[in-house]
Scaffold this motif. Sequence first.
Motif, PDB file in Angstrom:
ATOM      1  N   ALA A  91      -4.688  14.029  14.036  1.00 58.42           N
ATOM      2  CA  ALA A  91      -5.229  12.671  13.908  1.00 58.42           C
ATOM      3  C   ALA A  91      -4.195  11.641  14.334  1.00 58.42           C
ATOM      4  O   ALA A  91      -4.511  10.675  15.035  1.00 58.42           O
ATOM      5  CB  ALA A  91      -5.666  12.420  12.471  1.00 58.42           C
ATOM      6  N   VAL A 141      -4.709  10.001   6.838  1.00 59.75           N
ATOM      7  CA  VAL A 141      -5.374  10.000   5.533  1.00 59.75           C
ATOM      8  C   VAL A 141      -6.874  10.208   5.716  1.00 59.75           C
ATOM      9  O   VAL A 141      -7.504  11.021   5.041  1.00 59.75           O
ATOM     10  CB  VAL A 141      -5.103   8.677   4.783  1.00 59.75           C
ATOM     11  N   GLU A 142      -7.424   9.449   6.649  1.00 61.81           N
ATOM     12  CA  GLU A 142      -8.866   9.512   6.882  1.00 61.81           C
ATOM     13  C   GLU A 142      -9.297  10.911   7.320  1.00 61.81           C
ATOM     14  O   GLU A 142     -10.367  11.382   6.966  1.00 61.81           O
ATOM     15  CB  GLU A 142      -9.235   8.500   7.965  1.00 61.81           C
ATOM     16  N   ALA A 143      -8.425  11.590   8.087  1.00 67.38           N
ATOM     17  CA  ALA A 143      -8.818  12.879   8.663  1.00 67.38           C
ATOM     18  C   ALA A 143      -8.654  14.044   7.702  1.00 67.38           C
ATOM     19  O   ALA A 143      -9.334  15.059   7.846  1.00 67.38           O
ATOM     20  CB  ALA A 143      -8.010  13.139   9.924  1.00 67.38           C
ATOM     21  N   CYS A 144      -7.760  13.924   6.742  1.00 65.79           N
ATOM     22  CA  CYS A 144      -7.444  15.077   5.883  1.00 65.79           C
ATOM     23  C   CYS A 144      -8.689  15.608   5.170  1.00 65.79           C
ATOM     24  O   CYS A 144      -9.320  14.886   4.404  1.00 65.79           O
ATOM     25  CB  CYS A 144      -6.392  14.687   4.850  1.00 65.79           C
ATOM     26  N   PRO A 145      -9.075  16.855   5.407  1.00 65.55           N
ATOM     27  CA  PRO A 145     -10.293  17.368   4.789  1.00 65.55           C
ATOM     28  C   PRO A 145     -10.150  17.577   3.282  1.00 65.55           C
ATOM     29  O   PRO A 145     -11.130  17.572   2.558  1.00 65.55           O
ATOM     30  CB  PRO A 145     -10.509  18.718   5.488  1.00 65.55           C
ATOM     31  N   GLY A 179      -7.396  -3.369   6.796  1.00 62.38           N
ATOM     32  CA  GLY A 179      -8.016  -2.831   5.582  1.00 62.38           C
ATOM     33  C   GLY A 179      -8.539  -1.423   5.741  1.00 62.38           C
ATOM     34  O   GLY A 179      -9.426  -0.990   5.003  1.00 62.38           O
ATOM     35  N   LEU A 191      -4.133  13.483   0.829  1.00 64.33           N
ATOM     36  CA  LEU A 191      -3.504  12.179   1.000  1.00 64.33           C
ATOM     37  C   LEU A 191      -4.399  11.124   0.375  1.00 64.33           C
ATOM     38  O   LEU A 191      -5.536  10.934   0.805  1.00 64.33           O
ATOM     39  CB  LEU A 191      -3.309  11.881   2.496  1.00 64.33           C
ATOM     40  N   THR A 192      -3.905  10.455  -0.670  1.00 69.42           N
ATOM     41  CA  THR A 192      -4.684   9.398  -1.315  1.00 69.42           C
ATOM     42  C   THR A 192      -4.046   8.065  -0.965  1.00 69.42           C
ATOM     43  O   THR A 192      -2.861   7.857  -1.203  1.00 69.42           O
ATOM     44  CB  THR A 192      -4.700   9.585  -2.844  1.00 69.42           C
ATOM     45  N   PHE A 193      -4.852   7.188  -0.396  1.00 70.36           N
ATOM     46  CA  PHE A 193      -4.366   5.880   0.054  1.00 70.36           C
ATOM     47  C   PHE A 193      -4.754   4.824  -0.965  1.00 70.36           C
ATOM     48  O   PHE A 193      -5.863   4.840  -1.493  1.00 70.36           O
ATOM     49  CB  PHE A 193      -4.998   5.583   1.424  1.00 70.36           C
ATOM     50  N   GLY A 194      -3.840   3.918  -1.256  1.00 68.13           N
ATOM     51  CA  GLY A 194      -4.163   2.850  -2.196  1.00 68.13           C
ATOM     52  C   GLY A 194      -2.968   1.947  -2.405  1.00 68.13           C
ATOM     53  O   GLY A 194      -1.955   2.077  -1.713  1.00 68.13           O
ATOM     54  N   HIS A 195      -3.078   1.033  -3.365  1.00 66.09           N
ATOM     55  CA  HIS A 195      -1.920   0.215  -3.704  1.00 66.09           C
ATOM     56  C   HIS A 195      -0.855   1.108  -4.326  1.00 66.09           C
ATOM     57  O   HIS A 195      -1.156   1.944  -5.160  1.00 66.09           O
ATOM     58  CB  HIS A 195      -2.314  -0.896  -4.681  1.00 66.09           C
ATOM     59  N   GLU A 221      -8.389  15.741   1.138  1.00 67.05           N
ATOM     60  CA  GLU A 221      -7.936  14.542   0.427  1.00 67.05           C
ATOM     61  C   GLU A 221      -6.603  14.802  -0.275  1.00 67.05           C
ATOM     62  O   GLU A 221      -6.379  14.391  -1.415  1.00 67.05           O
ATOM     63  CB  GLU A 221      -8.991  14.019  -0.556  1.00 67.05           C
ATOM     64  N   PRO A 238      -7.635   2.845   6.137  1.00 60.80           N
ATOM     65  CA  PRO A 238      -6.589   3.817   5.804  1.00 60.80           C
ATOM     66  C   PRO A 238      -5.946   4.366   7.072  1.00 60.80           C
ATOM     67  O   PRO A 238      -6.560   4.337   8.138  1.00 60.80           O
ATOM     68  CB  PRO A 238      -7.365   4.917   5.076  1.00 60.80           C
ATOM     69  N   MET A 291       0.853  -1.173   0.000  1.00 64.00           N
ATOM     70  CA  MET A 291       0.000   0.000   0.000  1.00 64.00           C
ATOM     71  C   MET A 291       0.899   1.236   0.000  1.00 64.00           C
ATOM     72  O   MET A 291       2.104   1.140   0.240  1.00 64.00           O
ATOM     73  CB  MET A 291      -0.913   0.022   1.225  1.00 64.00           C
TER      74      MET A 291
END
Lengths: 175, 313
Positions: B60, B198-202, B192, B206-210, B204, B194, B42
């Motif tokens: 966060a 990442v989750e908190a950033c208003p 599974g 920060l993009t989470f992924g592979h 976005e 984020p 990831m």
Amino acid sequence: MKIRKIRIITGIILALFFISAPAFGVDDEPPTSVRIDSLSHLYEGVDFDHELHVDIEENCSVCHHHRFSSEVAADRCAACHSECGGTFSPTCSDCHVAEPFTGKHIRQMEEDPHRFHVDITGLKGAYHLKCLNCHIETGAPTECVDCHERTDAGNRFYSSGKYAPTGGKSGGSHE
Amino acid sequence: MSGISRRKFLKSTVVAGGSAAAAMSSTKSFAMKEFEGYPESMGVLVDLTRCIGCRTCEAACNKEHGLPEPELPFDDFSVFDQVFHEGKQKRRTTEKAYTVVNRYDTKAQGAPVYRKLQCFHCSEPACLTSCFVNAYTKTKEGAVIYNADVCVGCRMCMVACPFSMPAYTYDSALHPQIIKCNFCYDNRLTKGKPPACVEACPQEALTFGHRKTLVKTAHERIRSNPKKYVDHVYGEKEVGGTSWMYLSSVPFDQAGFNTTLQHHPILDNTKSFLGIVPMVLGIWPALFMGFHLLAKGGKGDKESKDKVEVHGE
Ligand code: SF4
Ligand code: SF4
Ligand code: SF4
């Protein structure tokens, strides 16, 4: 008896559906105000003055992409969407999901080879990127609390207000 | 007339040429063995054009990991004016903060640029390579995690890391340990979910992924918006690739990035060095000072020395 019960329940569900997602056709008047609060936690929800924003920006597509009969705002979108009519829904959350980074959603976006739009922001990102960028460009208010009040949970989260570190000052702005 | 005959000269060039070819083929075989990173790794793509410096990610992370109370509230933006070491250094990750956001007033752009900084979770981490008790693990999910139970506190990782990420709890006399971002491995990555930041950033930002997908996403963002972005994905290649990567609208060196880093892992240097140098503990400090300088682009210049001194504090 049983059938009546089912009917009542179905009725309630349908009623709920129409309350939460009013059918909104192309020829209908746009809403005057929209309450945005599905994600509110650190901040209160936003009472979005839709009417005010419609007055400021006549082209609905600036926010709703290629919705309605207005001109497609972004060249990049127009390349495919200038002739194809509106999107299926004007509601942000119908495309911008609340939790874009769950394992399930990431897989879904990766594994569908027919999907063209793969880099879609989540709902929170969509709101803030769209609203804030425009507010910065047009000189509209840009501090967080200009649109939504901080909640108590928010103050705790930011170690601010009554949760501010002893000796430290609280709150602030980019100015 | 020199004593070297033409024949001898020719012979020596052939030998030199031969060894050059041999050297090249050995580099090649190194390259072929290149570790491309775990396929399921990831990553996070940090888009600096979206970041507004709100420090929500810092808050966060602090809350997620139960880190000590900050000195100033997370909505106090005066921290962006803090500088250290005669103004040469902005805020860095510490034993109390796995991540920090800094502001850069750049020449290239009227508005400032903000950069979130944390462990890059390198594909071939120098912290891991430098640690002789194997306190570090690169997990298949991409996280570089640290085990305080086996750490002997030698702090080689702090010197080896090209991004100066690991911090140390100097004030804990009994159980000092290394502190760094762990990609929220235990509570989120393996479930599974984020990372908390990442989750908190208003925005976005920060993009989470592979990681594999994020590399494509990054290049696609550049392709579809060439005027907005510098045509480079920082971390795609640097030190052999990192799980956290960056996009920027200003040249990366203006946003505080080290743009002199090599594109192959620091591990390679370590490998070849370890081949010739006996593993005597006493020489490790000198050895890793060398790696550190290599990591900084092989320049033993004054700036690097200053940075090294910072570690010694
Ligand atoms: S950034 Fe530094 S601490 Fe993080 S994985 Fe890379 S070498 Fe290790
Ligand atoms: S990934 Fe987790 S540990 Fe790392 S900075 Fe983000 S919240 Fe902190
Ligand atoms: S939360 Fe997002 S926008 Fe805010 S400082 Fe962190 S990365 Fe930037």
